[in-house]
Design a protein around this motif. Structure first.
Motif, mmCIF file in Angstrom:
data_model
loop_
_atom_site.group_PDB
_atom_site.id
_atom_site.type_symbol
_atom_site.label_atom_id
_atom_site.label_comp_id
_atom_site.label_asym_id
_atom_site.label_seq_id
_atom_site.Cartn_x
_atom_site.Cartn_y
_atom_site.Cartn_z
ATOM 1 N N PHE A 194 -5.632 12.126 3.984
ATOM 2 C CA PHE A 194 -7.180 12.235 3.563
ATOM 3 C C PHE A 194 -8.112 11.298 3.968
ATOM 4 N N GLY A 195 -7.909 9.877 3.923
ATOM 5 C CA GLY A 195 -8.643 8.938 4.488
ATOM 6 C C GLY A 195 -8.930 9.286 6.005
ATOM 7 N N LEU A 196 -7.674 9.531 6.982
ATOM 8 C CA LEU A 196 -7.926 9.868 8.354
ATOM 9 C C LEU A 196 -8.913 11.096 8.349
ATOM 10 N N LEU A 197 -8.536 12.184 7.560
ATOM 11 C CA LEU A 197 -9.432 13.466 7.807
ATOM 12 C C LEU A 197 -10.899 13.045 7.654
ATOM 13 N N MET A 198 -11.207 12.152 6.587
ATOM 14 C CA MET A 198 -12.690 11.986 6.561
ATOM 15 C C MET A 198 -13.176 11.192 7.642
ATOM 16 N N ASN A 199 -12.459 10.343 8.521
ATOM 17 C CA ASN A 199 -12.696 9.627 9.525
ATOM 18 C C ASN A 199 -13.103 10.677 10.652
ATOM 19 N N VAL A 200 -12.162 11.742 10.629
ATOM 20 C CA VAL A 200 -12.109 12.635 11.749
ATOM 21 C C VAL A 200 -13.407 13.693 11.638
ATOM 22 N N VAL A 201 -13.692 14.035 10.361
ATOM 23 C CA VAL A 201 -14.462 15.082 10.172
ATOM 24 C C VAL A 201 -15.832 14.325 9.993
ATOM 25 N N HIS A 202 -16.146 13.330 9.427
ATOM 26 C CA HIS A 202 -17.416 12.736 9.165
ATOM 27 C C HIS A 202 -17.709 11.370 10.100
ATOM 28 N N GLY A 203 -16.814 11.167 10.792
ATOM 29 C CA GLY A 203 -16.891 9.752 11.625
ATOM 30 C C GLY A 203 -16.327 8.760 10.842
ATOM 31 N N PRO A 204 -15.858 7.458 11.463
ATOM 32 C CA PRO A 204 -15.393 6.412 10.817
ATOM 33 C C PRO A 204 -16.312 5.661 10.028
ATOM 34 N N ARG A 205 -15.888 5.467 8.816
ATOM 35 C CA ARG A 205 -16.766 4.644 7.833
ATOM 36 C C ARG A 205 -15.615 3.498 6.950
ATOM 37 N N PRO A 206 -16.055 2.389 6.734
ATOM 38 C CA PRO A 206 -15.280 1.529 6.168
ATOM 39 C C PRO A 206 -14.596 1.926 4.965
ATOM 40 N N ARG A 207 -15.208 2.783 4.059
ATOM 41 C CA ARG A 207 -14.793 3.358 2.816
ATOM 42 C C ARG A 207 -13.784 4.252 3.098
ATOM 43 N N HIS A 208 -13.645 5.051 4.159
ATOM 44 C CA HIS A 208 -12.589 5.969 4.253
ATOM 45 C C HIS A 208 -11.289 4.886 4.768
ATOM 46 N N TYR A 209 -11.493 3.930 5.402
ATOM 47 C CA TYR A 209 -10.220 3.024 5.744
ATOM 48 C C TYR A 209 -10.050 2.243 4.474
ATOM 49 N N GLY A 210 -10.886 1.997 3.521
ATOM 50 C CA GLY A 210 -10.626 1.266 2.485
ATOM 51 C C GLY A 210 -9.615 2.484 1.521
ATOM 52 N N PHE A 211 -10.069 3.554 1.554
ATOM 53 C CA PHE A 211 -9.167 4.433 1.058
ATOM 54 C C PHE A 211 -7.947 4.598 1.253
ATOM 55 N N MET A 212 -7.640 4.624 2.737
ATOM 56 C CA MET A 212 -6.250 4.466 3.373
ATOM 57 C C MET A 212 -5.564 3.401 3.191
ATOM 58 N N LEU A 213 -6.226 2.229 2.952
ATOM 59 C CA LEU A 213 -5.414 1.106 2.461
ATOM 60 C C LEU A 213 -4.924 0.988 1.159
ATOM 61 N N LEU A 214 -5.872 1.568 0.110
ATOM 62 C CA LEU A 214 -5.401 1.512 -1.178
ATOM 63 C C LEU A 214 -4.018 2.729 -1.239
ATOM 64 N N ALA A 215 -4.064 3.724 -0.482
ATOM 65 C CA ALA A 215 -3.217 4.523 -0.546
ATOM 66 C C ALA A 215 -1.862 4.246 -0.049
ATOM 67 N N ALA A 216 -2.015 3.346 1.147
ATOM 68 C CA ALA A 216 -1.142 2.980 1.782
ATOM 69 C C ALA A 216 -0.164 1.772 0.961
ATOM 70 N N CYS A 217 -1.053 0.965 0.325
ATOM 71 C CA CYS A 217 -0.480 0.080 -0.656
ATOM 72 C C CYS A 217 0.246 0.705 -1.873
ATOM 73 N N PHE A 218 -0.178 1.822 -2.308
ATOM 74 C CA PHE A 218 0.422 2.479 -3.482
ATOM 75 C C PHE A 218 1.712 3.018 -2.632
ATOM 76 N N GLY A 219 1.893 3.653 -1.648
ATOM 77 C CA GLY A 219 2.764 4.022 -0.913
ATOM 78 C C GLY A 219 4.036 3.033 -0.650
ATOM 79 N N ALA A 220 3.526 1.963 -0.174
ATOM 80 C CA ALA A 220 4.314 0.876 0.017
ATOM 81 C C ALA A 220 5.093 0.084 -0.993
ATOM 82 N N ALA A 221 4.357 0.190 -2.222
ATOM 83 C CA ALA A 221 4.909 -0.442 -3.598
ATOM 84 C C ALA A 221 5.943 0.776 -3.998
ATOM 85 N N VAL A 222 5.886 2.070 -4.029
ATOM 86 C CA VAL A 222 6.871 3.060 -4.429
ATOM 87 C C VAL A 222 7.950 2.929 -3.618
#
Length: 194
Positions: A52-80
């Motif tokens: 979803f974070g990548l999708l937001m970067n593709v559709v709306h252009g790169p934004r730090p908050r999109h990367y931040g969302f990706m980082l949070l999701a990846a940290c959750f996934g890495a923990a699981v």
């Protein structure tokens, strides 16, 4: 230099990579007969959230908050994924699912989440991609072909994940070691009921 257009293309390639990982998990589920466990399903959710974070970067252009969302999701996934690796790392505890190239899917998921964290951090260091341009698509029809394919793939896989998770678990908690689909007459028991 990482321009906004190049960053959008890189994010589309990342989105295709995430989609490929989810598609391979589906291939193994349906053709390999490995039903995903609850931790596996949470990892799929985290991969979809990264998508979803990548999708937001593709559709709306790169934004730090999109990367931040990706980082949070990846940290959750890495923990699981780490939790699942640790559950099966002790000798004699067995493993879940068949290995792929010598590693189980949950180990590959941990590697993938770590790569997402590293890649997102590196991309956040490249400021030029965040410059506002008048060419940011903002809608699906204005995307290049690569962007359209990537966005469509993650949307289809996210919808499929929702449907197949309900088919497997139904309206109750998923079984720790699923053996059948709830919708096909199976009765997965929550861990507390065993």
């Amino acid at each position: 230099m990482l321009t906004p257009a190049l960053a959008r293309q890189l994010n589309a390639l990342g989105l295709l990579a995430i989609s490929a990982a989810l598609a391979f998990a589906y291939y193994d589920q349906f053709f390999g007969g490995d039903l995903p466990c609850p931790l596996c399903l949470l990892q799929r959710v985290a991969l979809t959230a990264v998508g979803f974070g990548l999708l937001m970067n593709v559709v709306h252009g790169p934004r730090p908050r999109h990367y931040g969302f990706m980082l949070l999701a990846a940290c959750f996934g890495a923990a699981v994924a780490s939790r699942q690796v640790l559950l099966h790392i002790v000798p004699g505890t067995g493993s879940y699912g068949a290995p792929f190239l010598g590693l189980h899917f949950y180990t590959w998921a941990l590697v993938l989440f770590c790569l997402v964290i590293l890649g997102s951090a590196i991309l956040l260091l490249m400021d030029r991609q965040f410059e506002r341009t008048e060419t940011a698509p903002g809608r699906f029809s204005a995307l290049p072909v690569l962007g359209k394919v990537a966005v469509a793939a993650i949307i289809v896989l996210a919808a499929a994940n929702t449907v197949t998770t309900f088919a497997e678990c139904g309206p109750i908690e998923c079984a720790d070691d699923p053996t059948n689909y709830w919708i096909l007459g199976g009765e997965p028991l929550p861990a507390a009921a065993r």
